[in-house]
Scaffold this motif. Structure first.
Motif, PDB file in Angstrom:
ATOM      1  N   ASP A 119       1.074  -1.225   0.130  1.00 44.11           N
ATOM      2  CA  ASP A 119       0.169  -0.117   0.081  1.00 44.11           C
ATOM      3  C   ASP A 119       0.929   1.247  -0.151  1.00 44.11           C
ATOM      4  N   LEU A 120       1.835   1.273   0.717  1.00 46.92           N
ATOM      5  CA  LEU A 120       2.776   2.565   0.862  1.00 46.92           C
ATOM      6  C   LEU A 120       3.535   2.581  -0.509  1.00 46.92           C
ATOM      7  N   ARG A 136       2.615   1.531  -3.467  1.00 47.04           N
ATOM      8  CA  ARG A 136       1.770   2.025  -4.368  1.00 47.04           C
ATOM      9  C   ARG A 136       1.250   3.647  -4.211  1.00 47.04           C
ATOM     10  N   SER A 137       1.229   4.107  -2.977  1.00 41.87           N
ATOM     11  CA  SER A 137       0.805   5.316  -2.647  1.00 41.87           C
ATOM     12  C   SER A 137       1.862   6.454  -3.017  1.00 41.87           C
ATOM     13  N   ALA A 138       3.191   6.068  -2.689  1.00 39.97           N
ATOM     14  CA  ALA A 138       4.254   6.878  -2.841  1.00 39.97           C
ATOM     15  C   ALA A 138       5.005   6.812  -4.268  1.00 39.97           C
ATOM     16  N   HIS A 139       4.711   5.639  -5.063  1.00 43.79           N
ATOM     17  CA  HIS A 139       5.562   5.893  -6.190  1.00 43.79           C
ATOM     18  C   HIS A 139       4.839   5.034  -7.127  1.00 43.79           C
ATOM     19  N   GLY A 140       3.363   4.753  -7.087  1.00 44.01           N
ATOM     20  CA  GLY A 140       2.869   3.864  -7.880  1.00 44.01           C
ATOM     21  C   GLY A 140       2.957   4.255  -9.299  1.00 44.01           C
ATOM     22  N   ASP A 141       2.951   5.441  -9.634  1.00 42.39           N
ATOM     23  CA  ASP A 141       2.937   5.845 -11.087  1.00 42.39           C
ATOM     24  C   ASP A 141       4.247   5.245 -11.719  1.00 42.39           C
ATOM     25  N   GLN A 176       1.285  -0.249 -11.972  1.00 38.46           N
ATOM     26  CA  GLN A 176       1.259   1.053 -11.291  1.00 38.46           C
ATOM     27  C   GLN A 176       0.457   0.903  -9.824  1.00 38.46           C
ATOM     28  N   THR A 177      -0.589   1.705  -9.774  1.00 36.41           N
ATOM     29  CA  THR A 177      -1.270   1.658  -8.535  1.00 36.41           C
ATOM     30  C   THR A 177      -2.437   0.753  -8.309  1.00 36.41           C
ATOM     31  N   LEU A 208       3.931   7.241   6.379  1.00 37.52           N
ATOM     32  CA  LEU A 208       4.021   8.340   5.290  1.00 37.52           C
ATOM     33  C   LEU A 208       5.540   9.127   5.359  1.00 37.52           C
ATOM     34  N   ALA A 245       8.092   7.969   3.039  1.00 37.88           N
ATOM     35  CA  ALA A 245       7.750   8.322   1.595  1.00 37.88           C
ATOM     36  C   ALA A 245       8.787   9.277   1.294  1.00 37.88           C
TER      37      ALA A 245
END
Length: 367
Positions: free
Chosen positions: A269-270, A272-277, A302-303, A361, A364
């Protein structure tokens, strides 16, 4: 859950790489009987479907536009309609789907459409990505179009076309080395090879319900078994010239003991939220502390994370966690330190896991 999901293969490659030529040849193979082919169009006049021999109801014409953006909804609707036709008897059999993308497509949204729709994941499974590379224009295309680099990076199989039009084996070897640098785990197959057919290109997924076979090593690629730096074999390359290649990295995270599900869930989860793109593709097999006897399989784009699945048993003696990440401009050091924090393994400048759980976070911002 459907115990026999229909395999979907994505056929990608930049403009002029030879996708339609390969598709024409493959469709003559009896092993691809009862296959539906979805052909994307780009431009004012749709002609690609006319280039596929024996066009019929199995060849599905999508609306104008790029498959990865304006017609993504049509792709989902088309896949759903195929299932409806099969269930209502309007389609006698459907053993496989091939999605041929436009040469301009970033493959990630196409994979997301297949893996992320709540209804489609019950009916379909992503079998693999086949990327064609034009040997004549391959270097120039990879230099100038990051989409082409992404297509190679996420591929499970790479097909090298038009090698007979290149003067001498040195140029072919150089391009092969470059492709291996972008994607170390995908086999590179010459399109002229008579063996470059169904057996070589399809059934590259983790689990084949029709045979009940599991091949984790083949699915994760040799990268997971023999990890090595992305730069391996690149000393002779000019990274300024191959500017897109240097942005792609494939690396493996390995942990040899079981982990709680909550730990791996929080880590993913972390990430994907920080660097999913920047996460082009991820594949993983995880030994869970709650039930070490049955591996957990995860894969995502990706996310988007495909719903995790449990295999009935371990296919070999290799246990633990193996996560293979294919990334674009993602700081590898950040990912490794974060993984170390969650698994309580030593890493330089890594905060302890308790600190991460109190303020996830905060990590991140690590670089």
């Amino acid at each position: 859950m459907n115990p026999h999901p229909i395999p979907v293969s994505v056929l990608t490659g930049f403009l002029g790489a030879g996708k339609t030529t390969l598709l024409n040849r493959l469709l003559k193979d009896p092993a691809l009987a009862d296959t539906a082919v979805i052909i994307n169009e780009f431009g004012d006049v749709a002609i690609d479907h006319l280039l596929v021999e024996n066009s019929s109801d199995g060849i599905i014409q999508l609306a104008d536009g790029c498959l990865c953006c304006t017609v993504r909804g049509d792709l989902v609707d088309t896949l759903a309609d195929l299932v409806d036709r099969l269930q209502t008897g309007r389609l006698a059999a459907l053993k496989r789907v091939i999605v041929e993308t436009t040469g301009l497509a970033d493959p990630a949204p196409v994979l997301q459409s297949i893996m992320g729709h709540p209804a489609l994941v019950q009916a379909y499974r992503l079998d693999g990505v086949i990327a064609l590379v034009d040997a004549v224009n391959g270097d120039a295309t990879l230099d100038n179009h990051v989409e082409a680099v992404k297509q190679v990076a996420v591929a499970d199989r790479i097909v090298l076309a038009k090698t007979d039009l290149i003067a001498g084996p040195v140029a072919v070897t150089s391009l092969r080395n470059r492709l291996r640098g972008i994607n170390p785990s995908a086999p590179i197959i010459d399109a002229r090879d008579p063996e470059a057919g169904y057996a070589a290109l399809f059934d590259c997924g983790l689990y084949d319900p029709s045979t009940k076979t599991v091949d984790v090593r083949r699915w994760l690629g040799e990268e997971a078994e023999h990890p090595h730096p992305h730069e391996h074999g690149h000393d002779h390359h000019d990274h300024d010239h191959h500017r897109h290649d240097a942005r792609i990295k494939t690396f493996t995270l390995v942990y040899d003991r079981p982990v709680p599900f909550s730990t791996i869930e929080m880590f993913l989860d972390l990430l994907r939220s920080a660097h999913g793109d920047k996460l082009l593709r991820m594949k993983g097999v995880i030994e869970l502390a709650e039930d070490p006897s049955r591996p957990l399989v995860v894969h995502g784009v990706q996310t988007l994370l495909h719903p995790p699945a449990r295999l009935p048993a371990w296919p070999d003696d290799v246990r633990g966690t193996r996560l293979v990440l294919i990334t674009l401009d993602m700081p590898e050091d950040y990912v490794r330190r974060m993984f170390s924090a969650f698994t309580n393994t030593p890493s330089i400048d890594t905060p302890d896991r308790a600190a991460v759980e109190r303020n996830p976070l905060a990590i991140a911002g690590m670089r």
